[in-house]
Design a protein around this motif. Sequence first.
Motif, short mmCIF file in Angstrom:
data_model
loop_
_atom_site.label_atom_id
_atom_site.label_comp_id
_atom_site.label_asym_id
_atom_site.label_seq_id
_atom_site.Cartn_x
_atom_site.Cartn_y
_atom_site.Cartn_z
N ALA A 9 0.81 -1.22 0.00
CA ALA A 9 0.00 0.00 0.00
C ALA A 9 0.85 1.27 0.00
CB ALA A 9 -0.93 0.00 1.21
N ARG A 10 2.14 1.14 0.31
CA ARG A 10 3.02 2.30 0.31
C ARG A 10 3.36 2.74 -1.12
NH1 ARG A 10 7.49 0.28 4.82
NH2 ARG A 10 6.02 0.00 6.56
N ILE A 11 3.15 1.87 -2.09
CA ILE A 11 3.44 2.19 -3.48
C ILE A 11 2.37 3.16 -3.98
CG2 ILE A 11 3.68 1.26 -5.82
CD1 ILE A 11 4.44 -1.40 -4.57
N PRO A 12 2.77 4.28 -4.61
CA PRO A 12 1.77 5.22 -5.14
C PRO A 12 0.82 4.55 -6.11
CG PRO A 12 3.97 6.19 -5.18
CD PRO A 12 4.14 4.74 -4.83
N GLY A 13 -0.49 4.70 -5.86
CA GLY A 13 -1.47 4.08 -6.76
C GLY A 13 -1.44 2.57 -6.72
N ALA A 14 -1.03 1.99 -5.57
CA ALA A 14 -0.84 0.53 -5.48
C ALA A 14 -2.09 -0.25 -5.85
CB ALA A 14 -0.40 0.16 -4.06
N LEU A 15 -3.24 0.29 -5.50
CA LEU A 15 -4.50 -0.42 -5.77
C LEU A 15 -4.67 -0.69 -7.25
CD1 LEU A 15 -6.72 -1.39 -3.83
CD2 LEU A 15 -8.03 0.64 -4.45
N MET A 16 -4.10 0.17 -8.09
CA MET A 16 -4.18 0.00 -9.54
C MET A 16 -2.91 -0.64 -10.10
SD MET A 16 -6.10 0.76 -12.25
CE MET A 16 -5.86 0.77 -14.04
N ILE A 17 -1.76 -0.16 -9.66
CA ILE A 17 -0.50 -0.55 -10.27
C ILE A 17 -0.13 -2.01 -10.00
CG2 ILE A 17 1.99 -0.15 -10.23
CD1 ILE A 17 0.34 1.84 -11.82
N VAL A 18 -0.24 -2.46 -8.76
CA VAL A 18 0.19 -3.82 -8.43
C VAL A 18 -0.63 -4.88 -9.18
CG1 VAL A 18 0.42 -5.52 -6.57
CG2 VAL A 18 1.13 -3.15 -6.20
N PRO A 19 -1.97 -4.81 -9.17
CA PRO A 19 -2.73 -5.79 -9.96
C PRO A 19 -2.45 -5.69 -11.45
CG PRO A 19 -4.15 -4.72 -8.36
CD PRO A 19 -2.87 -3.95 -8.39
N LEU A 20 -2.27 -4.45 -11.96
CA LEU A 20 -1.97 -4.29 -13.38
C LEU A 20 -0.64 -4.98 -13.73
CD1 LEU A 20 -2.54 -1.23 -15.57
CD2 LEU A 20 -0.27 -2.25 -15.58
N PHE A 21 0.36 -4.81 -12.87
CA PHE A 21 1.66 -5.45 -13.10
C PHE A 21 1.54 -6.96 -13.06
CE2 PHE A 21 5.57 -7.27 -11.38
CZ PHE A 21 6.50 -6.82 -12.30
N LEU A 22 0.79 -7.49 -12.10
CA LEU A 22 0.60 -8.93 -12.01
C LEU A 22 -0.11 -9.47 -13.24
CD1 LEU A 22 -0.42 -9.29 -8.24
CD2 LEU A 22 1.80 -9.83 -9.29
N GLY A 23 -1.10 -8.73 -13.72
CA GLY A 23 -1.80 -9.15 -14.93
C GLY A 23 -0.87 -9.21 -16.13
N ALA A 24 0.01 -8.21 -16.24
CA ALA A 24 0.97 -8.18 -17.35
C ALA A 24 1.97 -9.32 -17.24
CB ALA A 24 1.70 -6.84 -17.38
N VAL A 25 2.38 -9.66 -16.02
CA VAL A 25 3.31 -10.78 -15.82
C VAL A 25 2.68 -12.09 -16.29
CG1 VAL A 25 4.44 -12.20 -14.06
CG2 VAL A 25 4.59 -9.71 -13.94
N VAL A 26 1.43 -12.31 -15.90
CA VAL A 26 0.73 -13.53 -16.31
C VAL A 26 0.55 -13.56 -17.82
CG1 VAL A 26 -1.43 -14.83 -16.16
CG2 VAL A 26 -0.47 -13.78 -14.11
N ALA A 27 0.16 -12.42 -18.41
CA ALA A 27 -0.05 -12.35 -19.85
C ALA A 27 1.23 -12.61 -20.63
CB ALA A 27 -0.61 -10.98 -20.24
N THR A 28 2.37 -12.26 -20.03
CA THR A 28 3.65 -12.41 -20.72
C THR A 28 4.22 -13.82 -20.58
OG1 THR A 28 4.18 -10.08 -20.36
CG2 THR A 28 6.02 -11.54 -20.88
N PHE A 29 4.16 -14.38 -19.37
CA PHE A 29 4.85 -15.64 -19.10
C PHE A 29 3.93 -16.86 -19.01
CE2 PHE A 29 7.48 -12.25 -17.24
CZ PHE A 29 8.64 -12.44 -17.98
N ALA A 30 2.64 -16.63 -18.79
CA ALA A 30 1.71 -17.77 -18.72
C ALA A 30 0.35 -17.37 -19.27
CB ALA A 30 1.59 -18.27 -17.28
N PRO A 31 0.28 -16.94 -20.53
CA PRO A 31 -0.97 -16.41 -21.09
C PRO A 31 -2.12 -17.43 -21.10
CG PRO A 31 0.65 -16.82 -22.82
CD PRO A 31 1.38 -16.95 -21.53
N GLN A 32 -1.79 -18.71 -21.21
CA GLN A 32 -2.84 -19.72 -21.25
C GLN A 32 -3.55 -19.89 -19.91
OE1 GLN A 32 -3.85 -20.98 -24.12
NE2 GLN A 32 -2.27 -19.67 -25.04
N ALA A 33 -2.93 -19.42 -18.86
CA ALA A 33 -3.52 -19.58 -17.53
C ALA A 33 -4.86 -18.86 -17.42
CB ALA A 33 -2.57 -19.06 -16.46
#
Length: 347
Positions: A9-33
């Motif tokens: 929560a200390r990350i600026p805009g964490a509520l948006m940024i952290v899930p967005l980053f996780l989504g991009a990680v999954v889309a990049t390395f495990a898109p079929q998931a």
Amino acid sequence: MDAFLKYLARIPGALMIVPLFLGAVVATFAPQALEIGSFTTALFKSGTPVLIGLFFVCVGSQIDVRAAVPAVEKGIVLLLAKYGIAVVSGLSVAFLMPNGTLWGLLPLAIIAAMSNSNGSLYVALTSQFGNKSDKGAISILSINDGPFLTMIALGAAGLAEFPAMALFSAIFPMIFGFILGNTSPMARTFLAPGEKLIIPFAAFAIGAGINFGVLLGSGAVGILLGLATVAFSGGAAVLCLYVWHLLRGHPRPTRNLIAGAAEASTAGNAIATPAAIAMIDPSLAPIQGIATAQVAAAVVCTAFTMPFLVAWLASWQKRNGISPDAEEAMYESRSLAVSSEPGFSGG
């Protein structure tokens, strides 16, 4: 887990940024998931339009009618500032730079990226650092969604009609929520938790459409485009918002500029702009792929850098005695003063 979440929560805009980053990680390395179907795919990958629409309903329900006029004024100022700097930047490259490009950056990509802002990220950040009038400006800022303003800037006159219904459909959820919240206190209370509850789910779904691979190859220069978007869009929006405060005679403690910085992003839907324009003007088809990669890189770059600009500006304002709450209180006091004037009728 709670300790970990508090750390994030200390990350600026964490509520948006952290899930967005996780989504991009999954889309990049495990898109079929995310392609296993049923509710999993619907929620975490293909549900972005529904989640954002519901998010806008909840946000609209929290906008008090007394803040409507300042919100509209802010929205117009920010829209013109962001679009203006996008057009100036893109057309300057097209007409003043050799071969009509700047370090490989295409005017089509520049205008598409700089004129189109991430509405979800904007509302998430203004919810955390701004006030109701900041959030309410999204009803006007929604106009920059899609390729329409880019088409106008590129001089595509006669190639397409301006789809007013498409613009209306983009802002209707906000209008619907606004009506519910201002006609029913129960509806406003019921929808209030949705403002924050929906953000991480919508962010993950947006991130699931971004592949980090676009940062390589021809799209790598899009990182510079993202940084330029944050610097120039944010700078122009903040400057124009400050001038608006001066022209309106707002006292210094109420000259809140958070909305300007929160507008310095590129929306994920801007990635589709080059393809949409190339369908209307086939002469742009040869550069469509490169422009798309550059815009996609700008989307990722602004999503991860712009929140730090907003957080820094919020801290600077606090140190200098400028407060979004003071601005909101000013609007409310002026509204009450008007309503108490002899002969005024709220009905």
